[in-house]
Motif scaffolding. Structure first.
Motif, PDB file in Angstrom:
ATOM      1  N   ASP A  90     -21.570  43.075 -42.151  1.00  0.00           N
ATOM      2  CA  ASP A  90     -22.256  42.582 -40.959  1.00  0.00           C
ATOM      3  C   ASP A  90     -22.431  43.760 -40.003  1.00  0.00           C
ATOM      4  N   ALA A  91     -23.347  43.626 -39.082  1.00  0.00           N
ATOM      5  CA  ALA A  91     -23.720  44.729 -38.194  1.00  0.00           C
ATOM      6  C   ALA A  91     -22.542  45.237 -37.365  1.00  0.00           C
ATOM      7  N   ALA A  92     -21.729  44.333 -36.846  1.00  0.00           N
ATOM      8  CA  ALA A  92     -20.615  44.744 -35.986  1.00  0.00           C
ATOM      9  C   ALA A  92     -19.573  45.535 -36.775  1.00  0.00           C
ATOM     10  N   THR A  93     -19.248  45.067 -37.964  1.00  0.00           N
ATOM     11  CA  THR A  93     -18.277  45.768 -38.799  1.00  0.00           C
ATOM     12  C   THR A  93     -18.805  47.140 -39.189  1.00  0.00           C
ATOM     13  N   MET A  94     -20.086  47.204 -39.551  1.00  0.00           N
ATOM     14  CA  MET A  94     -20.661  48.485 -39.957  1.00  0.00           C
ATOM     15  C   MET A  94     -20.702  49.452 -38.776  1.00  0.00           C
ATOM     16  N   ALA A  95     -21.051  48.958 -37.601  1.00  0.00           N
ATOM     17  CA  ALA A  95     -21.096  49.823 -36.417  1.00  0.00           C
ATOM     18  C   ALA A  95     -19.712  50.421 -36.149  1.00  0.00           C
ATOM     19  N   ARG A  96     -18.685  49.607 -36.259  1.00  0.00           N
ATOM     20  CA  ARG A  96     -17.305  50.059 -36.046  1.00  0.00           C
ATOM     21  C   ARG A  96     -16.910  51.085 -37.120  1.00  0.00           C
ATOM     22  N   THR A  97     -17.269  50.804 -38.369  1.00  0.00           N
ATOM     23  CA  THR A  97     -16.943  51.710 -39.476  1.00  0.00           C
ATOM     24  C   THR A  97     -17.633  53.052 -39.296  1.00  0.00           C
TER      25      THR A  97
END
Length: 179
Positions: A90-97
């Motif tokens: 998901d976008a939020a997880t990828m942004a954090r990663t």
């Protein structure tokens, strides 16, 4: 072949073998008796992720970050949205990663020439030294997972897992979930 409890201790029967936990059968809770395979998959996935995490910590990564790096090493620079799609994230997880990988010096972001709203994520030169370590850790994880299985048994495990993934992907689509 399993080691006896006395092996390597100098005392008979006082120390359990290192792999004693592997010999313990896990009782399926009564609430899960209708799904013993699902319960086993959950346990296997949890243990696999724990071992992956222990191995990846050695090179400063968390589980999942190596998958992002693998995509970047293989495909070159990618938009963050493409990484989300490739890794079914998901976008939020990828942004954090991506932010954490950037802080570690393994990726860099730069504006996409084709889409002014997007950024491309690129593996840095520093991350290319990491690649050999990740590949080695991945081989260790595979060995921990498959151990002494014959090549035929390994192929059977892979075939069954791919079939299960296919079935679950179809079931998720029917349920309207992301898969």
């Amino acid at each position: 072949m399993k080691a006896s409890a006395a092996e390597g201790t100098g005392e008979e029967g006082t120390t359990p073998p290192a792999d004693a936990a592997a010999d313990v059968a896990v009782a399926v809770p009564s609430a899960a008796t209708g799904g013993p395979v699902s319960h086993a998959i959950f346990r296997v996935a949890r243990t696999h992720r724990m071992i992956a995490g222990q191995l990846l910590r050695r090179v400063g990564l968390h589980p999942g970050q190596e998958l992002v790096m693998m995509q970047l090493w293989e495909l070159g620079p990618q938009r963050q949205a493409d990484l989300v799609r490739l890794l079914d994230s998901d976008a939020a997880t990828m942004a954090r990663t991506v932010r954490r990988l950037e802080q570690a010096g393994f990726v860099r972001r730069y504006p996409c020439a084709d889409d002014k709203r997007a950024y491309l994520i690129e593996a840095t030169t520093a991350s290319h030294a990491l690649r050999e370590q990740v590949e080695s850790l991945w081989r260790q994880l595979e060995d921990a997972t498959l151990g002494n299985l014959s090549p035929t048994e390994q192929a059977d495990v892979l075939r069954v897992l791919e079939a299960l993934e296919s079935r679950l992907t179809r079931a998720a689509a029917q349920l309207g979930a992301r898969a």
